[in-house]
Design a protein around this motif. Structure first.
Motif, short mmCIF file in Angstrom:
data_model
loop_
_atom_site.label_atom_id
_atom_site.label_comp_id
_atom_site.label_asym_id
_atom_site.label_seq_id
_atom_site.Cartn_x
_atom_site.Cartn_y
_atom_site.Cartn_z
N SER A 1 0.82 -1.22 0.00
CA SER A 1 0.00 0.00 0.00
C SER A 1 0.85 1.26 0.00
O SER A 1 0.38 2.33 -0.38
CB SER A 1 -0.94 0.01 1.22
N THR A 2 2.10 1.15 0.39
CA THR A 2 3.01 2.29 0.45
C THR A 2 3.71 2.55 -0.88
O THR A 2 4.53 3.46 -0.98
CB THR A 2 4.04 2.10 1.55
N GLY A 3 3.42 1.71 -1.88
CA GLY A 3 4.01 1.92 -3.20
C GLY A 3 5.46 1.48 -3.27
O GLY A 3 5.88 0.54 -2.60
N GLY A 4 6.24 2.20 -4.09
CA GLY A 4 7.59 1.78 -4.40
C GLY A 4 8.66 2.28 -3.47
O GLY A 4 9.86 2.07 -3.73
N ILE A 5 8.31 2.93 -2.38
CA ILE A 5 9.34 3.43 -1.46
C ILE A 5 9.89 2.28 -0.62
O ILE A 5 9.24 1.26 -0.39
CB ILE A 5 8.78 4.52 -0.53
N GLY A 6 11.12 2.46 -0.16
CA GLY A 6 11.72 1.51 0.76
C GLY A 6 11.42 1.89 2.19
O GLY A 6 11.31 3.08 2.53
N ILE A 7 11.27 0.88 3.05
CA ILE A 7 11.00 1.11 4.48
C ILE A 7 11.91 0.19 5.27
O ILE A 7 11.92 -1.03 5.04
CB ILE A 7 9.53 0.84 4.84
N ASN A 8 12.66 0.75 6.18
CA ASN A 8 13.52 -0.02 7.06
C ASN A 8 13.09 0.24 8.49
O ASN A 8 13.18 1.37 8.98
CB ASN A 8 14.99 0.36 6.86
N LEU A 9 12.60 -0.80 9.15
CA LEU A 9 12.14 -0.68 10.53
C LEU A 9 13.04 -1.51 11.43
O LEU A 9 13.06 -2.73 11.36
CB LEU A 9 10.69 -1.17 10.64
N LEU A 10 13.83 -0.83 12.23
CA LEU A 10 14.74 -1.48 13.19
C LEU A 10 15.64 -2.49 12.51
O LEU A 10 15.98 -3.53 13.07
CB LEU A 10 13.92 -2.15 14.30
N GLY A 11 16.05 -2.19 11.27
CA GLY A 11 16.97 -3.06 10.55
C GLY A 11 16.32 -4.08 9.64
O GLY A 11 17.02 -4.79 8.93
N SER A 12 14.99 -4.17 9.63
CA SER A 12 14.27 -5.11 8.77
C SER A 12 13.65 -4.37 7.61
O SER A 12 13.08 -3.29 7.77
CB SER A 12 13.18 -5.83 9.56
N SER A 13 13.75 -4.97 6.42
CA SER A 13 13.19 -4.37 5.21
C SER A 13 11.73 -4.75 5.09
O SER A 13 11.39 -5.93 4.94
CB SER A 13 13.97 -4.85 3.98
N ILE A 14 10.83 -3.76 5.16
CA ILE A 14 9.40 -4.03 5.06
C ILE A 14 8.76 -3.21 3.95
O ILE A 14 7.53 -3.15 3.84
CB ILE A 14 8.68 -3.76 6.39
N GLY A 15 9.56 -2.58 3.10
CA GLY A 15 9.05 -1.80 1.99
C GLY A 15 9.42 -2.43 0.67
O GLY A 15 9.77 -3.61 0.59
N ALA A 16 9.35 -1.64 -0.40
CA ALA A 16 9.70 -2.13 -1.74
C ALA A 16 11.20 -2.46 -1.78
O ALA A 16 12.01 -1.78 -1.16
CB ALA A 16 9.34 -1.09 -2.78
N ASN A 17 11.52 -3.49 -2.55
CA ASN A 17 12.91 -3.97 -2.55
C ASN A 17 13.56 -3.91 -3.93
O ASN A 17 14.63 -4.46 -4.11
CB ASN A 17 12.96 -5.41 -2.05
N ASN A 18 12.91 -3.27 -4.90
CA ASN A 18 13.45 -3.30 -6.25
C ASN A 18 13.60 -1.90 -6.82
O ASN A 18 13.16 -1.60 -7.90
CB ASN A 18 12.54 -4.15 -7.16
N GLN A 19 14.23 -1.03 -6.05
CA GLN A 19 14.42 0.34 -6.53
C GLN A 19 15.64 0.48 -7.43
O GLN A 19 15.80 1.50 -8.09
CB GLN A 19 14.57 1.28 -5.34
N ASP A 20 16.51 -0.51 -7.45
CA ASP A 20 17.74 -0.41 -8.23
C ASP A 20 17.58 -1.01 -9.61
O ASP A 20 18.51 -1.58 -10.17
CB ASP A 20 18.89 -1.10 -7.49
N SER A 21 16.38 -0.94 -10.19
CA SER A 21 16.18 -1.47 -11.53
C SER A 21 17.01 -0.67 -12.52
O SER A 21 17.22 0.54 -12.37
CB SER A 21 14.70 -1.42 -11.91
N GLY A 22 17.50 -1.34 -13.54
CA GLY A 22 18.34 -0.68 -14.53
C GLY A 22 19.25 -1.67 -15.21
O GLY A 22 19.06 -2.90 -15.13
N ILE A 23 20.26 -1.16 -15.87
CA ILE A 23 21.17 -1.98 -16.66
C ILE A 23 22.60 -1.61 -16.32
O ILE A 23 22.94 -0.43 -16.19
CB ILE A 23 20.93 -1.79 -18.16
N MET A 24 23.43 -2.63 -16.17
CA MET A 24 24.87 -2.42 -16.03
C MET A 24 25.56 -3.32 -17.06
O MET A 24 25.33 -4.53 -17.08
CB MET A 24 25.32 -2.79 -14.61
N ARG A 25 26.38 -2.73 -17.91
CA ARG A 25 27.07 -3.51 -18.94
C ARG A 25 28.55 -3.18 -18.90
O ARG A 25 28.94 -2.01 -18.84
CB ARG A 25 26.50 -3.19 -20.33
N GLU A 26 29.35 -4.22 -18.94
CA GLU A 26 30.81 -4.04 -19.00
C GLU A 26 31.34 -4.72 -20.24
O GLU A 26 31.05 -5.91 -20.48
CB GLU A 26 31.49 -4.61 -17.75
N ARG A 27 32.12 -3.99 -21.02
CA ARG A 27 32.78 -4.56 -22.20
C ARG A 27 34.28 -4.32 -22.07
O ARG A 27 34.71 -3.21 -21.72
CB ARG A 27 32.25 -3.93 -23.48
#
Length: 997
Positions: free
Chosen positions: A443-469
């Motif tokens: 219900s809180t959407g895409g934000i991350g929430i950390n409560l006393l060291g536990s992750s209880i919010g969205a966990n996929n904010q680092d979407s994207g691409i990394m390419r090394e050649r």
């Protein structure tokens, strides 16, 4: 200038011995002498392997020395020596291993000798050169030893001075999982962007591997690109006979045990891994080929748990709402929000397709060409998760990860003269990792929430691409002159990292109590959080870099039993400059390329007698600047990708659950990072000493010492804190609530620059120490039995054990004094013994059908690991402002200066998990259908006895409120039993069938 002269002196002064191994291939070397032990010049050496189409010729030097390099690892080699007026000399058939030397002392007999050459045995001798610490694994070991999911990288752990870093889910060599380099056929195939872990990117299928060389310490000068160890995988080549196979490996949940923290849920599901390989020789040509295609498809589950003792009951089954002092409605809503994320099964599926093709054109005994092409596609909905059960959330809505890895290599091995060889390699490598966005179900959407060291919010904010050649060119030239074998070479790489990612784009809220979270969850305009972080700005950046390496080495055979050498590797890295910067901080306008790196490698080897060899070495090994650190310096300079740290009392801070949208950060919230004026690349000083002794009956013992000193390790120093004279004193309570002592520290109340939040200066303030005693016992194969035991006692210490911030940098706990954090390393495993053996017994000598199908031909093997636990650091959970009327530069900090919140009066890494006692076993039954076609039915068990062990523990040791340390009874209790390959160390079984021809 003095340092340059010193390096040149070390390089030229002949005071060492180094194994003249060849990256990705084998070496046959030795000395031809007459009956008086005098070296014989002009002896003609001929090396042949008809099955591989290999024919090589060589002339011994004036001192009788010869060295034949660039040999494809294989069995079936024979060496032939001739000289005028002397009887011919022939060796027995022997095997050449990747990165290993097969040494021969050839004593020629006159033609009128009473003893013919056929009466003279020619067994392989103890190698009297300085071998790197590690193991060289043959194809027989790769075929017969149990390997979970056919992951060859698990066999790296057969080497001494290795362990598993469960935090990074990667092998650690000499206590380091971030400074190692992985090669395939001599080409660097490591994604060098990451500063936190180094693993083989898109590893080659084990069925396509001919051999593996693990160089855990004392690697020769050809191996660079890392301050740790090196692992080189050699791919299979075709032979003169058509050969191939079809195979399938299968496992499902009925074959596996349940993880101890899975609440009775069977998480594995099922997995199929099937493929084929084909190799041979194009008729009437000198062209050999090999190809492999493999597909792996797996389905299962992961379990998202929250076992935080500050948030849940002792079983981790329900939220402990007794601490919530908000309204009943607010507490109930927050409890439901968290409870819905507890003990949730998350579907997981994975699919990997990989293929490799290799061509070898053995034009003549002077010229060999080979071309190899590899590609793999890996898909996993949960990304690169290395745990079956999460103890503190983080597995929900985690997105899809796609990894595509390709490389191509072209090599030319030539012999310009009868006493020299040249290897030229050109490689192209690309690794692309894409994390696709998902829509949060919360219900809180895409934000991350950390409560006393536990992750209880969205966990996929680092979407994207990394390419090394990366493009790589390597050339090594070797020549034997008299008693010397000289090698000079160059290693040039051009790397381009392309990143399109904005980490923490929607922001993360941090809470230190269930009450404050409940209050904000019930309101659309709450500011009861502790702090808020977010990144904004440009997501796309291109980061090119180059590295030039040059090296030289001289192996001098002073006497037949004493060998010395000297080597030096010189390397220089070139990195780009930022085009935008923060005008208030001039340091952000440039990123300097570190100065040159000069790595001398010295040592000696003495063959005391036919059964004893003593070796010693010393060398320097540098790591280049990682792409992740370079990226952090670009994005952290306040211009490209500003990040913020906001407190709810600051003007412009957001209301939960909103994100900041303005391009400009509110005053006092923007973070900054820049590099110190004179950066250096981190390096290690490595020293080894060993005694190898042949005990008879095929047994060989090796006793040794390995030492490694890490210097100028990368760190981040907080420079935005004002000098203080303020001291505060904390009260420490015991388990009964009585006062047990006090702790005093300086307290930082103000920032130097109030318009900024964290300002980090990247320095070289870290150090590490690693000392190990090694004992190995090897049994050469007799009667179908071979064995190897490697025991390591080690002690790893460092002062950089804190959690890593952006760029893979540690921050200290005490005002940039990293010495205050010196203690046992997180990879400090004091004892580790690995026992591997294979046995192919022949029960009876009969050739009857019963003996062929029932009694004889069984294959048994095992890998047993006995290891002491890995440590963890006790943490302090700082709840709010500690001292009335005493402001802090950064909130929720014991010293007011931010940084690592470990318990300051306990040693670093004082908590321990469990000992490991695991047995992996394999039982195979070859089925000889015809002379041409054979089958093999294989049963494999991993952790056969199901002796599960804790790999992680609850680290929350104290809560800190109003200046009082209150202990937590759950500190040090287990909360995870991870496994390196499958995410769990519960017993698993695997069945396979192969059809070979």
């Amino acid at each position: 200038m003095n340092r340059i002269l010193l390096m040149l002196f070390v390089c030229l002064y002949p005071a060492s011995a180094w194994a003249q191994s060849v990256v990705g291939s084998g070496v046959v070397r030795g000395r031809v002498v007459d009956q008086q032990g005098v070296g014989m010049p002009g002896a003609e050496l001929s090396l042949e392997n008809p099955g591989m189409g290999v024919t090589r010729s060589f002339l011994s030097t004036d001192d009788g020395v010869f060295e034949i390099t660039g040999l494809p690892p294989a069995t079936g080699y024979r060496l032939h020596a001739t000289h005028q007026r002397y009887l011919d000399w022939d060796s027995k058939e022997f095997e050449v291993l990747a990165g290993k030397q097969s040494s021969f002392d050839i004593s020629m007999r006159p033609q009128d000798s009473a003893t013919s050459s056929s009466d003279t045995p020619a067994d392989v001798q103890l190698d009297n050169s300085l071998l790197p610490v590690g193991v060289a694994l043959s194809q027989r070991q790769l075929q017969l030893l149990p390997t979970q999911q056919r992951r060859w990288d698990s066999l790296v752990l057969l080497s001494p001075v290795t362990s598993i870093d469960y935090t990074q889910n990667a092998p650690a060599i000499r206590g380091d999982s971030s400074g190692n380099a992985y090669f395939t056929d001599g080409i660097l195939t490591t994604n060098t962007y990451s500063a936190r872990r180094t693993v083989a990117a898109g590893p080659v299928s084990q069925d396509a591997v001919q051999g593996i060389e693990v160089l855990a310490a004392a690697a020769p000068v050809e191996f660079g690109h890392g301050k740790g160890g090196a692992v080189n995988v050699v791919t299979r080549a075709g032979s003169s006979q058509l050969h191939g196979g079809l195979y399938e490996y299968f496992s499902n949940n009925s074959l596996n045990a349940t993880d101890r923290y899975a609440l009775g849920n069977q998480l594995f599901g099922k997995r199929n891994q099937f493929g084929f390989n084909l190799g041979g020789n194009v008729p009437r040509t000198k062209l050999f080929y090999f190809t492999n295609l493999e597909i792996a498809d797996g389905h299962g589950q992961r379990l998202n748990r929250i076992t935080n003792p500050l948030l849940t009951d002792s079983t981790g089954m329900t939220v402990d709402s007794s601490t919530c002092t908000a309204t009943a409605v607010q507490c109930a809503a927050a409890t439901r929000f968290i409870q819905n994320q507890m003990n949730v099964l998350v579907p997981r599926s994975e699919r990997t397709i990989s293929g490799i093709a290799r061509l070898d054109y053995r034009r003549s005994d002077r010229n060999t060409f080979n071309l190899s092409v590899f590609a793999t596609q890996a898909r996993s909905p949960l990304g690169l998760q290395g745990q079956a059960v999460s103890a503190n959330g983080g597995l929900l809505d985690n997105g899809n990860t796609k990894q595509d890895t390709q490389y191509a290599r072209l090599e030319w091995i030539s012999a310009p003269t009868a006493s020299s060889t040249n290897e030229m390699r050109l490689g192209v490598f690309q690794d692309r990792i894409a994390t696709l966005p998902t829509t949060s179900t919360l219900s809180t959407g895409g934000i991350g929430i950390n409560l006393l060291g536990s992750s209880i919010g969205a966990n996929n904010q680092d979407s994207g691409i990394m390419r090394e050649r990366r493009y790589q060119f390597v050339d090594n030239f070797r020549v034997s002159v008299g008693a010397h074998t000289i090698m000079v070479g160059a290693d040039i790489t051009r790397t381009r990292d392309w990143i399109d990612m904005l980490p923490n784009a929607k922001g993360t809220y941090y809470y230190n109590s269930l009450t404050s979270f409940a209050q904000d969850l019930a309101s659309s305009a709450g500011k009861n959080y502790t702090e808020f972080t977010q990144s904004r700005g440009l997501s796309l950046r291109r980061l090119p870099s180059s590295e030039i390496g040059m090296y030289a080495q001289d192996v001098w055979k002073v006497t037949p039993n004493f060998q010395v050498t000297a080597g030096l590797r010189y390397s220089k890295q070139y990195i780009p400059k930022p085009t935008a910067w923060d005008a208030s901080y001039y340091q952000t306008r440039q990123i300097k390329s570190p100065s040159y790196n000069a790595d001398p490698r010295i040592g000696f080897a003495l063959k005391a007698n036919e059964r004893t060899v003593v070796r010693a070495s010393f060398g320097l090994f540098h790591s280049m600047q990682s792409g992740e650190l370079l990226d952090a310096l670009f994005t952290g300079n306040g211009a490209y990708q500003p990040s913020i740290l906001a407190y709810p009392t600051q003007t412009g801070s957001p209301y939960f659950p909103n994100s900041l949208t303005a391009r400009t950060a509110p005053s006092g919230t923007g973070n900054l990072m820049y590099e110190s004026g004179k950066p250096s690349n981190p390096y290690t000083r490595q020293a080894t000493l060993s005694l190898e002794k042949a005990l008879g009956s095929g047994f060989t013992m090796n006793l040794g010492y390995v030492g490694s000193r890490g210097l100028k390790l990368r760190t981040a120093e907080e420079v935005n804190i004002a000098t203080t004279t303020k001291k505060v004193t904390y009260t420490i309570l015991d388990e009964d609530g009585s006062k047990d002592g006090t702790y005093s520290t300086y307290f930082y109340r103000y920032r130097q620059d109030t318009t900024r939040a964290h300002v980090y200066q990247v320095t070289n303030g870290g150090s590490s120490w690693y000392n190990a005693l090694v004992a190995e016992l090897s049994k050469k194969m007799t009667h179908g039995f071979t064995a190897h035991i490697a025991y390591t006692w080690s002690h790893a210490i460092d002062d950089i054990g804190s959690p890593l911030i952006v760029g893979g940098l540690p921050v200290g706990s005490s005002a940039n004094d990293f010495r205050a954090d010196q203690g046992n390393s997180g990879n400090d495993q004091r004892h580790r013994a690995v026992i591997d053996w294979t046995w192919q017994p022949r029960i009876i000598k009969s050739e009857s059908a019963a003996s062929r199908f029932l009694l004889n031909g069984w294959e048994l093997s095992s890998v047993t690991t006995l290891a002491s636990p890995l440590p963890a650091t006790a943490m302090a959970i700082v709840l709010g402002q500690q001292f009335s009327g005493v402001p802090s530069a950064f909130a929720n900090s014991l010293t007011g200066g931010g940084g690592w919140q470990r318990v300051p009066f306990l040693p670093v890494n004082s908590l321990r998990g469990d000992n490991e006692y695991s047995v992996n076993a394999r039982l195979a039954r070859p089925l000889p259908f015809t002379e041409r076609f054979t089958g093999r039915l294989v049963f494999e068990a991993y952790n056969l006895l199901n002796s599960q062990f804790n790999t992680s523990v609850n680290t929350a040791a104290y809560t800190v409120t109003n200046g009082i340390f209150t202990p937590l009874a759950t500190a040090g209790t287990g909360n995870g039993s991870r496994g390196y390959i499958t995410g769990s160390n519960a017993r698993s079984l695997q069945v396979s069938f192969r059809l070979n021809f």
